[in-house]
Design a protein around this motif. Structure first.
Motif, PDB file in Angstrom:
ATOM      1  N   LEU A  64      49.987  53.971  39.562  1.00  0.00           N
ATOM      2  CA  LEU A  64      49.610  53.472  40.876  1.00  0.00           C
ATOM      3  C   LEU A  64      48.288  54.065  41.351  1.00  0.00           C
ATOM      4  O   LEU A  64      47.416  53.360  41.833  1.00  0.00           O
ATOM      5  CB  LEU A  64      50.728  53.779  41.879  1.00  0.00           C
ATOM      6  N   LYS A  65      48.151  55.375  41.199  1.00  0.00           N
ATOM      7  CA  LYS A  65      46.943  56.016  41.713  1.00  0.00           C
ATOM      8  C   LYS A  65      45.694  55.403  41.085  1.00  0.00           C
ATOM      9  O   LYS A  65      44.738  55.060  41.769  1.00  0.00           O
ATOM     10  CB  LYS A  65      46.988  57.518  41.417  1.00  0.00           C
ATOM     11  N   LEU A  66      45.752  55.225  39.779  1.00  0.00           N
ATOM     12  CA  LEU A  66      44.600  54.667  39.082  1.00  0.00           C
ATOM     13  C   LEU A  66      44.358  53.211  39.488  1.00  0.00           C
ATOM     14  O   LEU A  66      43.222  52.790  39.688  1.00  0.00           O
ATOM     15  CB  LEU A  66      44.848  54.750  37.575  1.00  0.00           C
ATOM     16  N   SER A  67      45.451  52.481  39.642  1.00  0.00           N
ATOM     17  CA  SER A  67      45.313  51.046  39.878  1.00  0.00           C
ATOM     18  C   SER A  67      44.867  50.722  41.296  1.00  0.00           C
ATOM     19  O   SER A  67      44.416  49.616  41.564  1.00  0.00           O
ATOM     20  CB  SER A  67      46.638  50.335  39.592  1.00  0.00           C
ATOM     21  N   LEU A  68      45.008  51.681  42.203  1.00  0.00           N
ATOM     22  CA  LEU A  68      44.627  51.394  43.585  1.00  0.00           C
ATOM     23  C   LEU A  68      43.121  51.543  43.815  1.00  0.00           C
ATOM     24  O   LEU A  68      42.612  51.128  44.848  1.00  0.00           O
ATOM     25  CB  LEU A  68      45.377  52.313  44.544  1.00  0.00           C
ATOM     26  N   ILE A  69      42.416  52.125  42.860  1.00  0.00           N
ATOM     27  CA  ILE A  69      40.988  52.367  43.076  1.00  0.00           C
ATOM     28  C   ILE A  69      40.215  51.080  43.390  1.00  0.00           C
ATOM     29  O   ILE A  69      39.531  51.005  44.406  1.00  0.00           O
ATOM     30  CB  ILE A  69      40.376  53.129  41.881  1.00  0.00           C
ATOM     31  N   PRO A  70      40.336  50.035  42.553  1.00  0.00           N
ATOM     32  CA  PRO A  70      39.595  48.811  42.907  1.00  0.00           C
ATOM     33  C   PRO A  70      40.077  48.194  44.210  1.00  0.00           C
ATOM     34  O   PRO A  70      39.270  47.654  44.980  1.00  0.00           O
ATOM     35  CB  PRO A  70      39.856  47.876  41.731  1.00  0.00           C
ATOM     36  N   THR A  71      41.372  48.288  44.476  1.00  0.00           N
ATOM     37  CA  THR A  71      41.904  47.701  45.708  1.00  0.00           C
ATOM     38  C   THR A  71      41.280  48.358  46.933  1.00  0.00           C
ATOM     39  O   THR A  71      40.808  47.677  47.850  1.00  0.00           O
ATOM     40  CB  THR A  71      43.425  47.912  45.766  1.00  0.00           C
ATOM     41  N   VAL A  72      41.279  49.673  46.935  1.00  0.00           N
ATOM     42  CA  VAL A  72      40.736  50.382  48.087  1.00  0.00           C
ATOM     43  C   VAL A  72      39.235  50.120  48.213  1.00  0.00           C
ATOM     44  O   VAL A  72      38.713  49.957  49.314  1.00  0.00           O
ATOM     45  CB  VAL A  72      41.024  51.896  47.976  1.00  0.00           C
ATOM     46  N   SER A  73      38.568  50.035  47.068  1.00  0.00           N
ATOM     47  CA  SER A  73      37.118  49.821  47.126  1.00  0.00           C
ATOM     48  C   SER A  73      36.752  48.535  47.851  1.00  0.00           C
ATOM     49  O   SER A  73      35.764  48.499  48.575  1.00  0.00           O
ATOM     50  CB  SER A  73      36.525  49.756  45.719  1.00  0.00           C
ATOM     51  N   ILE A  74      37.545  47.476  47.663  1.00  0.00           N
ATOM     52  CA  ILE A  74      37.150  46.243  48.334  1.00  0.00           C
ATOM     53  C   ILE A  74      37.769  46.116  49.722  1.00  0.00           C
ATOM     54  O   ILE A  74      37.428  45.201  50.463  1.00  0.00           O
ATOM     55  CB  ILE A  74      37.436  44.983  47.507  1.00  0.00           C
ATOM     56  N   LEU A  75      38.667  47.034  50.056  1.00  0.00           N
ATOM     57  CA  LEU A  75      39.227  46.988  51.410  1.00  0.00           C
ATOM     58  C   LEU A  75      38.127  47.039  52.459  1.00  0.00           C
ATOM     59  O   LEU A  75      38.180  46.341  53.470  1.00  0.00           O
ATOM     60  CB  LEU A  75      40.169  48.175  51.625  1.00  0.00           C
ATOM     61  N   GLY A  76      37.104  47.858  52.211  1.00  0.00           N
ATOM     62  CA  GLY A  76      36.018  47.990  53.172  1.00  0.00           C
ATOM     63  C   GLY A  76      35.294  46.669  53.381  1.00  0.00           C
ATOM     64  O   GLY A  76      35.030  46.251  54.506  1.00  0.00           O
ATOM     65  N   LEU A  77      35.010  45.994  52.259  1.00  0.00           N
ATOM     66  CA  LEU A  77      34.332  44.701  52.356  1.00  0.00           C
ATOM     67  C   LEU A  77      35.211  43.673  53.045  1.00  0.00           C
ATOM     68  O   LEU A  77      34.749  42.878  53.862  1.00  0.00           O
ATOM     69  CB  LEU A  77      33.965  44.205  50.959  1.00  0.00           C
ATOM     70  N   ASP A  78      36.501  43.698  52.690  1.00  0.00           N
ATOM     71  CA  ASP A  78      37.418  42.745  53.310  1.00  0.00           C
ATOM     72  C   ASP A  78      37.512  42.970  54.806  1.00  0.00           C
ATOM     73  O   ASP A  78      37.628  42.023  55.577  1.00  0.00           O
ATOM     74  CB  ASP A  78      38.806  42.867  52.677  1.00  0.00           C
ATOM     75  N   PHE A  79      37.442  44.238  55.210  1.00  0.00           N
ATOM     76  CA  PHE A  79      37.518  44.528  56.636  1.00  0.00           C
ATOM     77  C   PHE A  79      36.275  43.979  57.344  1.00  0.00           C
ATOM     78  O   PHE A  79      36.351  43.464  58.454  1.00  0.00           O
ATOM     79  CB  PHE A  79      37.652  46.026  56.867  1.00  0.00           C
ATOM     80  N   ALA A  80      35.140  44.075  56.671  1.00  0.00           N
ATOM     81  CA  ALA A  80      33.917  43.538  57.270  1.00  0.00           C
ATOM     82  C   ALA A  80      34.008  42.029  57.442  1.00  0.00           C
ATOM     83  O   ALA A  80      33.658  41.493  58.498  1.00  0.00           O
ATOM     84  CB  ALA A  80      32.714  43.892  56.395  1.00  0.00           C
ATOM     85  N   SER A  81      34.523  41.344  56.434  1.00  0.00           N
ATOM     86  CA  SER A  81      34.597  39.886  56.565  1.00  0.00           C
ATOM     87  C   SER A  81      35.666  39.514  57.581  1.00  0.00           C
ATOM     88  O   SER A  81      35.571  38.475  58.246  1.00  0.00           O
ATOM     89  CB  SER A  81      34.841  39.217  55.216  1.00  0.00           C
ATOM     90  N   LEU A  82      36.638  40.391  57.718  1.00  0.00           N
ATOM     91  CA  LEU A  82      37.661  40.169  58.737  1.00  0.00           C
ATOM     92  C   LEU A  82      37.041  40.205  60.135  1.00  0.00           C
ATOM     93  O   LEU A  82      37.341  39.365  60.990  1.00  0.00           O
ATOM     94  CB  LEU A  82      38.708  41.266  58.563  1.00  0.00           C
ATOM     95  N   LEU A  83      36.128  41.142  60.351  1.00  0.00           N
ATOM     96  CA  LEU A  83      35.460  41.205  61.658  1.00  0.00           C
ATOM     97  C   LEU A  83      34.652  39.938  61.914  1.00  0.00           C
ATOM     98  O   LEU A  83      34.625  39.417  63.028  1.00  0.00           O
ATOM     99  CB  LEU A  83      34.527  42.419  61.713  1.00  0.00           C
TER     100      LEU A  83
END
Lengths: 342, 325
Positions: free
Chosen positions: A255-274
């Motif tokens: 899980l720890k390894l696999s979450l890296i890409p997910t978390v990385s794009i969370l920031g971008l997704d939050f921006a598009s959410l705004l």
């Protein structure tokens, strides 16, 4: 200590980013066609009134002088008058911003939590009917704009089923809790007012989920892809060969390894959410920044335009600093790589 | 003669892929006696790693499917074991060293975390205390001659060199006191200068721990120097098995003979000969002996029947109809 250095450096960079952003927005707002002074005073105002207003707002000076005045005031926390509301821009933002923030935070949490959970479930039952339905649904989630969801929800849950309130942040008749954070849900919890809390939550559900679905789908797909890919890696085979229980391998090593890409794009997704929040707020009549922002653009309300964009800039930078912190906590290769580069 | 520790009989493994089944293992037979060092040689893709992984039940299934055969560890069939028994084998029976230490270590956990988990779960009978686990981890790192083991426990794989990473993997494999060590090309991904060091270290450790070993490699030089007995594998099956000295002195199978001739000699002139032809397509492997399309001595029967092992002299077996009767 390492954390402090990292933060200091990122904050240092952020200052330059914000300066650049302010120059850009400042210029774009001013080179757009239309005379802001004339638009502010109305078509029937006499020429000398418009002239006086122009002088007051320094609009007759060269651009760099105008920028200097703006920056000088901004550093003291003054963003000037809005010509639309005739009030201080900071006062306007203080009023409209918390509503947007509440919606964005709610949507962001739903996006992150459910995106990851769906991705993990999908990967856990890879190629089963569960996985297949998650993949189809998230695919639709990725390609459908937030405002389409918003309208569909509004029709279905608001008008046809009449389950959820369709406009605003609180139902009429529910007294608003005393404002402390500006987030109605949080304020009502702080006041111990559960009626208001649940009412506010109900109002959040439709716009929040409509906003979250796009990013949520993307997070789910990326999480699933990353888990199934990492499952094939040698170290998983090695860990399995060491009699390490499957549950430990999955919940810790994978899980720890696999979450890296997910978390990385969370920031971008939050921006598009705004960005999407603008339309969704319009649809649900949410008293947030969007209406204010759109009016500011249409009326060439220069100070308001710059301030709104700067606020979004600050949020974007903050979210990305947090994302970077989490990613470097998850991934020592980034943490140590950055250290080595020093 | 020592007892058999591991015995693989008639193992058939296929990989289900789009368009059919890759028949990767086609009746593998292999036996390791206690205290023995066995070499497993063959070309890339002939099924060496699949064989090794099957003994630990870590092949991804699906796509892998074991259609036939048995893998006996101390007489018990690994393929039929329940979760508890298989974990005992994984914990203290068999350890594996992977080919590429960089891929075999999880990049986002410290060496200590990974090494200590390997030790913690290796013993299913008694729960070890934290301090005991840590002490064993440090001892294992000392055993593989890594300097400053306490610091290495805190390191992430990225902070170590390739050679050090492989030492860590070896430490993981020996820390659990396994009876059988399977080293899958442990030096292939290392610098040439490090290869000899790591092999020597592995040799000493095996000696010291009195573990049995399977060394998988495609280097005949390493086999010659290192092993007691050799299995030569071709396209998913064993073609010859013999004592190391014997097989180098008297290779019987045409494939073994060609393989030995393909090694460049320092004294020889020019490039060694290759083996004409290509490795078979596992989707539609040739019937009978899988080597027959490339074999200079092929007979009609070779295309019809798969040759079993024919014994030739003491402890020497060859799967070729040339040696029938």
């Amino acid at each position: 200590m390492r954390l402090l250095i990292f933060l200091a450096r990122r904050l240092g960079y952020s200052i330059f980013v914000l300066l650049g952003l302010s120059i850009l927005v400042f210029l774009i707002a001013r080179v757009m066609p239309g005379d802001p002074a004339r638009m502010a005073m109305g078509p029937r105002a006499p020429e000398w009134v418009v002239e006086r207003f122009r002088t007051e707002m320094h609009l007759d000076k060269p651009l760099y002088v105008q920028y200097y005045y703006w920056l000088r005031d901004a550093l003291q926390g003054k963003f000037g008058l809005s010509i639309y509301t005739r009030r201080d821009v900071s006062q306007d933002i203080g009023e409209f911003f918390p509503a947007t923030m509440e919606l964005a935070l709610f949507a962001g949490i739903i996006m992150g939590v459910f995106g990851i959970v769906l991705g993990v479930v999908s990967a856990r039952y890879a190629n089963s009917w569960i996985d297949n339905s998650v993949r189809v649904i998230t695919y639709m989630g990725v390609v459908t704009p937030a405002y389409v969801f918003a309208i569909l929800f509004l029709l279905l849950f608001g008008y046809v089923l009449n389950l959820l309130p369709t406009t605003g942040r609180l139902s009429p008749g529910v007294p608003a809790p005393p404002t402390r954070t500006g987030l109605v849900t949080l304020d009502s919890l702080l006041a111990g007012n559960f009626t208001a809390f649940f009412d506010a939550l109900k109002h959040l559900i439709m716009p929040g989920i409509a906003l979250a679905l796009g990013g949520l789908s993307q997070e789910a797909r990326i999480t699933r892809a990353s888990i199934t890919e990492n499952l094939q890696r040698d170290f998983i085979a090695l860990e399995r060969s060491q009699a390490i229980p499957e549950r430990v391998i999955m919940s810790k090593y994978l899980l720890k390894l696999s979450l890296i890409p997910t978390v990385s794009i969370l920031g971008l997704d939050f921006a598009s959410l705004l960005g999407n929040a603008f339309l969704v707020e319009m649809i649900f009549n949410w008293p947030g920044m969007s209406r204010y922002g759109i009016h500011a653009m249409l009326t060439k309300d220069l100070n308001a335009i710059v301030a709104v964009i700067m606020i979004f800039g600050v949020i974007f930078i903050t979210v990305n600093i947090i994302v970077d912190l989490v990613v470097s906590w998850l991934d020592p290769r980034i943490r140590l790589g950055a250290e080595r580069a020093k | 003669m020592a007892e058999a520790l591991l015995e693989i009989r008639e193992l058939h493994i296929g990989f289900e892929v789009y368009g059919g089944t890759l028949k990767v293992l086609n009746g593998v037979d292999l036996m390791v006696r206690e205290g023995e060092k066995v070499g497993l040689v063959g070309e890339t893709g002939c099924g060496k790693t699949t064989t090794a992984k099957s003994t630990l039940r870590i092949l991804p299934m699906p796509p892998a499917r074991i259609s036939r055969g048995e893998i006996l560890f101390r007489g018990a069939d690994i393929l039929k074991m329940g979760p508890k028994e298989i974990r005992r084998v994984q914990g203290q029976g068999i350890s594996m060293i992977f080919q590429d230490p960089t891929a075999a270590l999880n990049p986002v956990f410290t060496i200590g975390e990974q090494l200590m988990d390997a030790i913690r779960y290796s013993n299913s009978q008694e729960a070890l205390g934290r301090r005991e686990i840590r002490a064993r981890a440090i001892q294992a790192l000392k055993d593989v001659a890594l300097p400053d083991p306490e610091r290495i426990l805190e390191c992430y794989p990225i902070q170590l060199s390739g050679g050090m990473r492989q030492r860590v993997c070896i430490a993981m494999a020996i820390a659990t006191e396994a009876e059988l060590l399977i080293a899958d090309e442990p030096t292939t991904s290392l610098d040439v200068t490090i290869q000899a060091q790591v092999l020597r270290l592995l040799g000493n450790l095996v000696q010291e721990k009195e573990a049995s070993t399977i060394l998988i490699t495609h280097s005949l030089g390493i086999v010659r120097e290192w092993t007691d007995r050799v299995y030569v594998m071709y396209a998913g099956g064993m073609v010859e098995a013999a004592k190391t000295r014997e097989i180098f002195a008297r290779p019987l199978h045409p494939y073994t003979q060609l393989l030995m001739r393909a090694v460049p000699k320092l004294t020889g002139e020019g490039i060694a000969e290759g083996i004409p032809g290509r490795i078979p397509d596992y989707l539609n492997p040739p019937p009978g002996c899988r080597f027959h399309p490339r074999c200079p001595y092929a007979m009609p029967i070779c295309a019809q029947e798969r040759p079993p092992f024919f014994p030739r002299g003491e402890d020497h077996q060859v799967a070729c109809f040339l040696y029938k009767g």
